[in-house]
Scaffold this motif. Sequence first.
Motif, PDB file in Angstrom:
ATOM      1  N   THR A   1       0.873  -1.350  -0.033  1.00 59.32           N
ATOM      2  CA  THR A   1      -0.024   0.067   0.020  1.00 59.32           C
ATOM      3  C   THR A   1       0.786   1.278   0.010  1.00 59.32           C
ATOM      4  O   THR A   1       0.531   2.204  -0.822  1.00 59.32           O
ATOM      5  CB  THR A   1      -0.829  -0.078   1.328  1.00 59.32           C
ATOM      6  N   LEU A   2       2.085   1.260   0.758  1.00 55.73           N
ATOM      7  CA  LEU A   2       2.788   2.314   0.900  1.00 55.73           C
ATOM      8  C   LEU A   2       3.319   2.786  -0.558  1.00 55.73           C
ATOM      9  O   LEU A   2       3.714   3.904  -1.018  1.00 55.73           O
ATOM     10  CB  LEU A   2       3.769   2.209   1.937  1.00 55.73           C
ATOM     11  N   ASP A   3       3.624   1.572  -0.994  1.00 52.97           N
ATOM     12  CA  ASP A   3       4.256   1.853  -2.461  1.00 52.97           C
ATOM     13  C   ASP A   3       3.449   2.309  -3.369  1.00 52.97           C
ATOM     14  O   ASP A   3       3.860   3.149  -4.241  1.00 52.97           O
ATOM     15  CB  ASP A   3       4.657   0.358  -2.994  1.00 52.97           C
ATOM     16  N   LEU A   4       2.154   1.922  -3.250  1.00 46.34           N
ATOM     17  CA  LEU A   4       1.217   2.544  -4.306  1.00 46.34           C
ATOM     18  C   LEU A   4       0.747   3.910  -4.124  1.00 46.34           C
ATOM     19  O   LEU A   4       0.723   4.578  -5.059  1.00 46.34           O
ATOM     20  CB  LEU A   4      -0.100   1.620  -4.289  1.00 46.34           C
ATOM     21  N   LEU A   5       0.713   4.345  -2.860  1.00 50.57           N
ATOM     22  CA  LEU A   5       0.635   5.703  -2.203  1.00 50.57           C
ATOM     23  C   LEU A   5       1.537   6.727  -3.089  1.00 50.57           C
ATOM     24  O   LEU A   5       1.438   7.803  -3.052  1.00 50.57           O
ATOM     25  CB  LEU A   5       0.457   5.655  -0.829  1.00 50.57           C
ATOM     26  N   LYS A   6       2.933   6.069  -3.370  1.00 53.47           N
ATOM     27  CA  LYS A   6       4.120   6.978  -3.723  1.00 53.47           C
ATOM     28  C   LYS A   6       3.616   7.035  -4.938  1.00 53.47           C
ATOM     29  O   LYS A   6       4.522   8.052  -5.721  1.00 53.47           O
ATOM     30  CB  LYS A   6       5.276   6.265  -3.614  1.00 53.47           C
ATOM     31  N   CYS A   7       2.753   6.892  -5.815  1.00 58.00           N
ATOM     32  CA  CYS A   7       2.594   6.857  -7.239  1.00 58.00           C
ATOM     33  C   CYS A   7       1.253   8.001  -7.444  1.00 58.00           C
ATOM     34  O   CYS A   7       0.080   7.721  -7.135  1.00 58.00           O
ATOM     35  CB  CYS A   7       2.094   5.526  -7.947  1.00 58.00           C
ATOM     36  N   PRO A   8       1.624   9.107  -7.520  1.00 55.46           N
ATOM     37  CA  PRO A   8       0.610  10.034  -7.737  1.00 55.46           C
ATOM     38  C   PRO A   8      -0.655  10.005  -8.651  1.00 55.46           C
ATOM     39  O   PRO A   8      -1.736  10.675  -8.486  1.00 55.46           O
ATOM     40  CB  PRO A   8       1.116  11.631  -7.952  1.00 55.46           C
ATOM     41  N   SER A   9      -0.408   9.349  -9.836  1.00 54.06           N
ATOM     42  CA  SER A   9      -1.570   8.896 -10.650  1.00 54.06           C
ATOM     43  C   SER A   9      -2.594   8.157 -10.126  1.00 54.06           C
ATOM     44  O   SER A   9      -3.606   7.989 -10.839  1.00 54.06           O
ATOM     45  CB  SER A   9      -0.727   8.520 -11.803  1.00 54.06           C
ATOM     46  N   LEU A  10      -2.399   7.083  -8.915  1.00 57.02           N
ATOM     47  CA  LEU A  10      -3.190   6.195  -8.816  1.00 57.02           C
ATOM     48  C   LEU A  10      -4.013   7.039  -7.671  1.00 57.02           C
ATOM     49  O   LEU A  10      -3.680   7.612  -6.615  1.00 57.02           O
ATOM     50  CB  LEU A  10      -2.573   5.261  -7.971  1.00 57.02           C
ATOM     51  N   LYS A  11      -5.385   7.083  -7.615  1.00 60.41           N
ATOM     52  CA  LYS A  11      -6.268   7.447  -6.689  1.00 60.41           C
ATOM     53  C   LYS A  11      -6.589   6.501  -5.636  1.00 60.41           C
ATOM     54  O   LYS A  11      -6.195   5.613  -5.624  1.00 60.41           O
ATOM     55  CB  LYS A  11      -7.734   7.850  -7.456  1.00 60.41           C
ATOM     56  N   ILE A  12      -6.862   7.253  -4.500  1.00 63.10           N
ATOM     57  CA  ILE A  12      -6.823   6.697  -3.210  1.00 63.10           C
ATOM     58  C   ILE A  12      -7.836   5.281  -3.340  1.00 63.10           C
ATOM     59  O   ILE A  12      -7.894   4.487  -2.928  1.00 63.10           O
ATOM     60  CB  ILE A  12      -7.252   7.530  -2.185  1.00 63.10           C
TER      61      ILE A  12
END
Length: 336
Positions: A290-301
């Motif tokens: 999850t932390l890795d995914l949150l570092k990608c700004p193009s992915l919505k929460i």
Amino acid sequence: MPSDSNNEAIPLIQRQDVVFFASLLRGLDGSIYPMLQQAKVPVDLYSSENSYDYLPENTVKNLIQALGEKLEHREFIQLVSSACKNIYIPGFIRRLTQRGSLREALDEFAEQLKSNLTHTKVYTQFTGGRWWLVREKEGVDEAWFTHAELFSVIFICELLSALTANKWRPKQVGIQSSDDAVFSTLPQLTRSQFFTNRPVTAFSIETILMAAPVSHPYISTKDHVAAIPSLDCFLGTFKLAIQPYLSMGKLPIKTAAQILHLNVRTLQRRLAKENVQYGVIIEEMVLEQTLDLLKCPSLKITSIAIRMGYSDSAHFTRAFKRQMNMTPTQYRRQFT
């Protein structure tokens, strides 16, 4: 019956190889998705968004068994032979650099196979006055084994034919299966002497051919050594095997045990030997991804929440805040 092997490490196979085996199902009648689901293949296998590299080897065992049960032996042989010759084997040969002799090329192939399939051992051996290419594989009593051995025999036949410009013809072949009827129909093996119920699968190779240079055009002209990760401990292989399934949410231990073809008690015992608890390690792995995914700004929460198995962003936010003492949005702001 789930296995409780003495070898603690989880057998793994590279994701690209699972994609290859899954692609063999595409020509069959009807939808392939029920078969993929039954084989415990992750739903996002073809997605480029998730970066896992390995899956449990059981996924391929299940796919080969499904393919073998769906097709007649002749159809299975034709499909696998064509796919190996035109797709699978060229990929292996392009990673070879050894041209000095067939033995050197086969030894290099055996090394690179370790990173593709962690619990299959292939090696060259001189015994009984002749050279052999040997394959060791456990599970001869399992339902998938006969079709898996047939696939391996087809693969090795096509590999040796490719590396010797079709000069290789074995005089003797050992197989672990009890019946050689189907194996003896392979074009390269019609004149071979078979030995059944062997402890390994083995192919004889003439000494003069073993020492001959290899000149296949796909062999690389650059020296390189493929990095082989350490895949010999339980906890490390457990994480690699389970990572593709984290999007299923909490992933009950019973489901994980089914995916890994282990008893629940066996899984608990092996994790206990590593001083970890199942629920804790899964929560840690989900959080790390999850932390890795949150570092990608193009992915919505919301998209991240769904991908990690949450029903909505509200549940995701509450769970995240409990672990990190901040909301997903607050965490993301640290990287913008």
